[in-house]
Scaffold this active site. Structure first.
Site, PDB file in Angstrom:
ATOM      1  N   ASP A 176       0.852  -1.352  -0.029  1.00  0.00           N
ATOM      2  CA  ASP A 176      -0.038  -0.046   0.114  1.00  0.00           C
ATOM      3  C   ASP A 176       1.002   1.436  -0.031  1.00  0.00           C
ATOM      4  OD1 ASP A 176      -2.234  -1.591  -0.028  1.00  0.00           O
ATOM      5  OD2 ASP A 176      -3.308  -1.012   1.854  1.00  0.00           O
TER       6      ASP A 176
ATOM      7  N   ASN B 283      -2.790  -4.100  -1.627  1.00  0.00           N
ATOM      8  CA  ASN B 283      -4.049  -4.093  -2.532  1.00  0.00           C
ATOM      9  C   ASN B 283      -4.300  -2.814  -3.223  1.00  0.00           C
ATOM     10  OD1 ASN B 283      -4.508  -3.828   0.750  1.00  0.00           O
ATOM     11  ND2 ASN B 283      -6.289  -3.171  -0.078  1.00  0.00           N
TER      12      ASN B 283
ATOM     13  N   HIS C 199     -12.611 -11.337  12.705  1.00  0.00           N
ATOM     14  CA  HIS C 199     -13.105 -10.697  11.251  1.00  0.00           C
ATOM     15  C   HIS C 199     -12.472  -9.561  11.208  1.00  0.00           C
ATOM     16  CE1 HIS C 199     -15.216 -10.538   7.838  1.00  0.00           C
ATOM     17  NE2 HIS C 199     -15.665  -9.469   7.826  1.00  0.00           N
TER      18      HIS C 199
END
Length: 307
Positions: A74, A112, A210
């Protein structure tokens, strides 16, 4: 962190998406210790404390004299770079990390957000820059320290995250099986005392659960790391600084190069902070020392592996 000035030389084996090119033998580190810094998730035109972290890293580099700096991905927000003429090369990299002490090799991997832009431009910038080094989407570097040395395996993790398929994070065409096979072969062949793997996405974090742990990464990489006695996995992605040990492997998140958040207490035994900062690594024959350094230049957490 006790720091003195030492220099060492490195050599590498560079590889493409499938093939491997043999490199020259690694040379030993003077004084027996190899140092490098790792910073992740930083490219925001100097904003969100990016300049403050850069200043702290520059000051630490004067004292520690790291052989190189690792970017854990990134590199440019929000959508990578458009090409070699993108102004972000100056506003987020060259003009922010401009201090003399940071004019040393940067070993770079993709995140990403970089996959939302022109990945080939980030690869090509290696030919224009005296310090930006990304020879391929994944590659290795060897460090020679007494007692067997160290080898770093730099990964390209975005293709392993299933939710990116068909989105603006364009990982289409990347061969996950080839990369895993390369890692398996490389780790199996490595005679290094310390095997270190660096990727953008985490496997396990101190926060857990999560949005922090990455099940896709765990499924793909944990068996390989365990099978080949990898001591340390370093990543960015989560905008925090975290340390946790799982299954005998140290998992270190250093994604605090600019924008961070306040994560709250760790849900697992370890360390977690929303401070802005970077990671300092010192590799010796018997131990690896890890220190999180914040934007004020203070060591806020330290851990020694191997003792």
């Amino acid at each position: 962190m006790t720091i003195s000035r030492r220099r060492f030389l490195e050599s590498s084996a560079e590889l493409g998406a499938v093939s491997v090119l043999a490199g020259a033998p690694a040379m030993a580190a003077a004084g027996g210790e190899a140092r490098f810094f790792v910073i992740g998730d930083w490219g925001r035109d100097g904003k969100h404390h990016q300049r403050a972290v850069a200043g702290a890293m520059a000051a630490a580099a004067v004292a520690a004299d790291p052989a190189f700096i690792v970017s854990a991905g990134d590199n440019f927000y929000e959508a990578g770079v458009t090409g070699l003429s993108d102004p972000q090369w100056r506003t987020s990299f060259e003009d922010v990390y401009s201090q003399e002490s940071l004019q040393r090799p940067w070993h770079v991997i993709l995140g990403n957000h970089d996959y939302r832009g022109n990945v080939e431009a980030q690869l090509a910038y290696s030919k224009l820059s005296h310090r930006w080094e990304m020879p391929a989407r994944y590659y290795t570097r060897k460090l020679a320290v007494p007692g067997g040395g160290a080898e770093i395996f730099y990964l390209d993790t975005s293709p392993f995250i299933r939710k990116y398929a068909g989105t603006v994070t364009n990982t289409a065409g990347q061969d996950k099986r080839a990369q895993l096979a390369w890692l398996e072969r490389g780790l199996a062949a490595s005679g290094a005392r310390w095997k270190i793997v660096i990727g953008h996405h985490p496997l396990y974090t101190a926060l857990g659960g999560h949005g922090h742990d990455q099940p896709d990464m765990i499924a793909a990489f944990e068996p390989v790391l365990r099978r080949h006695q990898v001591a340390l996995y370093i990543n960015g992605h989560d905008h925090s600084m975290q340390y946790v040990e799982m299954g005998g492997i140290a998992y270190v998140t250093t994604g605090a190069g600019s924008h961070t958040y306040q994560p709250g207490p760790a849900s697992r035994a370890g360390y977690c902070s929303g401070d802005h900062g970077f990671l300092a690594v010192a590799v010796g024959a018997a131990a690896v020392r890890l220190d999180f350094i914040d934007a004020r230049g203070k060591s806020v957490f330290g851990k020694t592996l191997g003792v």
